[in-house]
Design a protein around this motif. Sequence first.
Motif, PDB file in Angstrom:
ATOM      1  N   GLU A   1      55.462 -20.087 -25.407  1.00 10.86           N
ATOM      2  CA  GLU A   1      55.673 -20.009 -26.939  1.00 10.86           C
ATOM      3  C   GLU A   1      55.161 -18.973 -27.544  1.00 10.86           C
ATOM      4  O   GLU A   1      55.618 -18.233 -28.487  1.00 10.86           O
ATOM      5  CB  GLU A   1      55.567 -21.472 -27.575  1.00 10.86           C
ATOM      6  CG  GLU A   1      56.321 -22.460 -26.936  1.00 10.86           C
ATOM      7  CD  GLU A   1      55.461 -23.370 -26.107  1.00 10.86           C
ATOM      8  OE1 GLU A   1      55.438 -24.508 -25.848  1.00 10.86           O
ATOM      9  OE2 GLU A   1      54.558 -22.999 -25.090  1.00 10.86           O
TER      10      GLU A   1
ATOM     11  N   GLU B   1      56.374 -18.857 -16.069  1.00 15.63           N
ATOM     12  CA  GLU B   1      56.387 -19.991 -17.065  1.00 15.63           C
ATOM     13  C   GLU B   1      56.948 -19.042 -18.360  1.00 15.63           C
ATOM     14  O   GLU B   1      57.882 -19.375 -18.944  1.00 15.63           O
ATOM     15  CB  GLU B   1      55.206 -20.831 -17.426  1.00 15.63           C
ATOM     16  CG  GLU B   1      54.967 -21.882 -16.394  1.00 15.63           C
ATOM     17  CD  GLU B   1      53.635 -22.662 -16.613  1.00 15.63           C
ATOM     18  OE1 GLU B   1      52.886 -22.109 -17.523  1.00 15.63           O
ATOM     19  OE2 GLU B   1      53.465 -23.561 -15.817  1.00 15.63           O
TER      20      GLU B   1
ATOM     21  N   HIS C   1      60.243 -17.500 -17.640  1.00 20.38           N
ATOM     22  CA  HIS C   1      61.582 -18.365 -17.738  1.00 20.38           C
ATOM     23  C   HIS C   1      61.736 -18.733 -19.462  1.00 20.38           C
ATOM     24  O   HIS C   1      62.950 -18.914 -19.654  1.00 20.38           O
ATOM     25  CB  HIS C   1      61.143 -19.843 -16.981  1.00 20.38           C
ATOM     26  CG  HIS C   1      62.289 -20.793 -16.901  1.00 20.38           C
ATOM     27  ND1 HIS C   1      63.049 -20.610 -16.100  1.00 20.38           N
ATOM     28  CD2 HIS C   1      62.443 -21.635 -17.893  1.00 20.38           C
ATOM     29  CE1 HIS C   1      63.904 -21.691 -16.214  1.00 20.38           C
ATOM     30  NE2 HIS C   1      63.654 -22.403 -17.389  1.00 20.38           N
ATOM     31  N   PHE C   2      60.843 -18.935 -19.968  1.00 23.42           N
ATOM     32  CA  PHE C   2      60.953 -19.209 -21.435  1.00 23.42           C
ATOM     33  C   PHE C   2      61.545 -17.993 -22.063  1.00 23.42           C
ATOM     34  O   PHE C   2      62.441 -18.203 -23.001  1.00 23.42           O
ATOM     35  CB  PHE C   2      59.660 -19.660 -22.035  1.00 23.42           C
ATOM     36  CG  PHE C   2      59.568 -19.997 -23.476  1.00 23.42           C
ATOM     37  CD1 PHE C   2      60.088 -21.530 -23.623  1.00 23.42           C
ATOM     38  CD2 PHE C   2      59.378 -19.099 -24.734  1.00 23.42           C
ATOM     39  CE1 PHE C   2      60.164 -21.675 -25.057  1.00 23.42           C
ATOM     40  CE2 PHE C   2      59.755 -19.848 -25.891  1.00 23.42           C
ATOM     41  CZ  PHE C   2      60.048 -20.914 -26.064  1.00 23.42           C
TER      42      PHE C   2
ATOM     43  N   HIS D   1      65.131 -18.107 -20.909  1.00 22.75           N
ATOM     44  CA  HIS D   1      66.177 -19.453 -21.416  1.00 22.75           C
ATOM     45  C   HIS D   1      65.868 -20.212 -22.259  1.00 22.75           C
ATOM     46  O   HIS D   1      66.500 -21.266 -22.688  1.00 22.75           O
ATOM     47  CB  HIS D   1      66.129 -20.187 -19.871  1.00 22.75           C
ATOM     48  CG  HIS D   1      66.432 -19.608 -18.625  1.00 22.75           C
ATOM     49  ND1 HIS D   1      67.831 -19.188 -18.499  1.00 22.75           N
ATOM     50  CD2 HIS D   1      65.613 -19.274 -17.526  1.00 22.75           C
ATOM     51  CE1 HIS D   1      67.818 -18.562 -17.165  1.00 22.75           C
ATOM     52  NE2 HIS D   1      66.579 -18.444 -16.904  1.00 22.75           N
ATOM     53  N   ARG D   2      64.588 -19.723 -23.079  1.00 24.64           N
ATOM     54  CA  ARG D   2      64.149 -20.465 -24.202  1.00 24.64           C
ATOM     55  C   ARG D   2      63.971 -21.969 -23.845  1.00 24.64           C
ATOM     56  O   ARG D   2      64.192 -22.836 -24.698  1.00 24.64           O
ATOM     57  CB  ARG D   2      64.979 -20.496 -25.222  1.00 24.64           C
ATOM     58  CG  ARG D   2      65.160 -19.152 -26.105  1.00 24.64           C
ATOM     59  CD  ARG D   2      63.839 -18.643 -26.565  1.00 24.64           C
ATOM     60  NE  ARG D   2      63.642 -16.949 -26.628  1.00 24.64           N
ATOM     61  CZ  ARG D   2      62.848 -16.604 -27.129  1.00 24.64           C
ATOM     62  NH1 ARG D   2      62.066 -16.885 -28.024  1.00 24.64           N
ATOM     63  NH2 ARG D   2      62.468 -15.236 -27.085  1.00 24.64           N
ATOM     64  N   GLU D   3      63.538 -22.308 -22.754  1.00 23.35           N
ATOM     65  CA  GLU D   3      63.159 -23.481 -22.240  1.00 23.35           C
ATOM     66  C   GLU D   3      61.867 -23.500 -21.633  1.00 23.35           C
ATOM     67  O   GLU D   3      61.820 -22.417 -20.820  1.00 23.35           O
ATOM     68  CB  GLU D   3      64.152 -24.415 -21.453  1.00 23.35           C
ATOM     69  CG  GLU D   3      64.525 -23.762 -20.323  1.00 23.35           C
ATOM     70  CD  GLU D   3      65.539 -24.394 -19.591  1.00 23.35           C
ATOM     71  OE1 GLU D   3      66.513 -25.213 -20.048  1.00 23.35           O
ATOM     72  OE2 GLU D   3      65.667 -24.234 -18.230  1.00 23.35           O
ATOM     73  N   LEU D   4      61.187 -24.545 -21.458  1.00 23.59           N
ATOM     74  CA  LEU D   4      59.801 -24.721 -20.911  1.00 23.59           C
ATOM     75  C   LEU D   4      60.108 -25.179 -19.587  1.00 23.59           C
ATOM     76  O   LEU D   4      60.771 -26.022 -19.155  1.00 23.59           O
ATOM     77  CB  LEU D   4      58.665 -25.788 -21.505  1.00 23.59           C
ATOM     78  CG  LEU D   4      58.319 -24.999 -22.761  1.00 23.59           C
ATOM     79  CD1 LEU D   4      57.423 -26.115 -23.485  1.00 23.59           C
ATOM     80  CD2 LEU D   4      57.374 -23.861 -22.767  1.00 23.59           C
ATOM     81  N   LEU D   5      59.515 -24.568 -18.274  1.00 25.27           N
ATOM     82  CA  LEU D   5      59.589 -24.861 -17.030  1.00 25.27           C
ATOM     83  C   LEU D   5      58.671 -26.326 -17.106  1.00 25.27           C
ATOM     84  O   LEU D   5      57.429 -26.255 -17.524  1.00 25.27           O
ATOM     85  CB  LEU D   5      59.097 -23.933 -16.030  1.00 25.27           C
ATOM     86  CG  LEU D   5      59.771 -22.802 -15.386  1.00 25.27           C
ATOM     87  CD1 LEU D   5      59.298 -21.851 -14.686  1.00 25.27           C
ATOM     88  CD2 LEU D   5      61.193 -23.237 -14.446  1.00 25.27           C
TER      89      LEU D   5
END
Length: 333
Positions: free
Chosen positions: A212, A241, A244-245, A248-252
Amino acid sequence: MHEDALKIGNYTLPNRLFLAPMAGVTDRPFRQLCRTLGAGMAVSEMITANKSLWASKKSLLRANHEGEPEPRSVQIAGADPQMMAEAARHNVDQGAHIIDINMGCPAKKVCNVMAGSALLQNEKLVADIVEAVVNAVNVPVTLKIRTGWDRHNRNGIRIAKLAENAGIQALAVHGRTREDAYKGEAEYDTIASIKAAISIPVIANGDIDSPEKAAQVLEYTGADGLMIGRAAQGNPWIFREIQHFLDHRELLPQPAHDEIRKVLIAHLHTLYDFYGEYSGVRMARKHIAWYSKGLRNGNAFRQQINLLEHSEQQLAYTEQFFAQLTEQDFIAA
């Protein structure tokens, strides 16, 4: 290859994430590990421009890039333009694809010889060094700086402009002054101002310790890339990590307990292979401490690890410690 990939000279990097050069940390085993886990670029530990030290065991190990993916970036440090030019040529002859100039290190032993971030006090000397190195080699030259010498002398924008004019191909900026060392909060405003003032790629560095935060810093500063240092210690997964964020704006999910154990054990083997038994065991201690930070019974484990003298003991004790942990222990950490 990500569509937001970054170019340095003729090299297109696989992504925008850099492992920061850290003396005593970013050796070849750690650089290779971080590249495997998602760093697009890993800069070597600092090599001195002092020719008399090039043949030392420490310098030879620092300059060892066997098996590393291209481009290989070697960081040099010193305060004499001609010595820096010679160091750049020497390292290119040894296989460096990119030369990185250190003007960001706040360490007293580096600054006392007017190298590292101490150079920021003398803009004429900065220009002379940068020009000498750029003219000495036919590979891209990059520069690492801080925002200034102290809070009253933030000359990062002027330094960035003269670096660009001299032919520097990318600029990494640690968002603190030399005086701040690693204290306080990184100042992203100055990085944003530097980015707005020049057209070469700017890589933001300082306090990027989560996916973030990485996304926030990229957005806030407009930087072209991110450089991660201390947050990768014991956590080489941070690159995977963050990427990926950003994609995809999501947390692995956090790496599984078993993956952490396997990566650590493999990392220890590469350290022993690289340094030999005696030094390898000693180099491994700090990495083991970082991997086990915050884990249940970690303090007692680290105290014991520091007493062990042989790689077999170190490996067995590390295996034993990680085997008795549960997934819950890692979530809690």
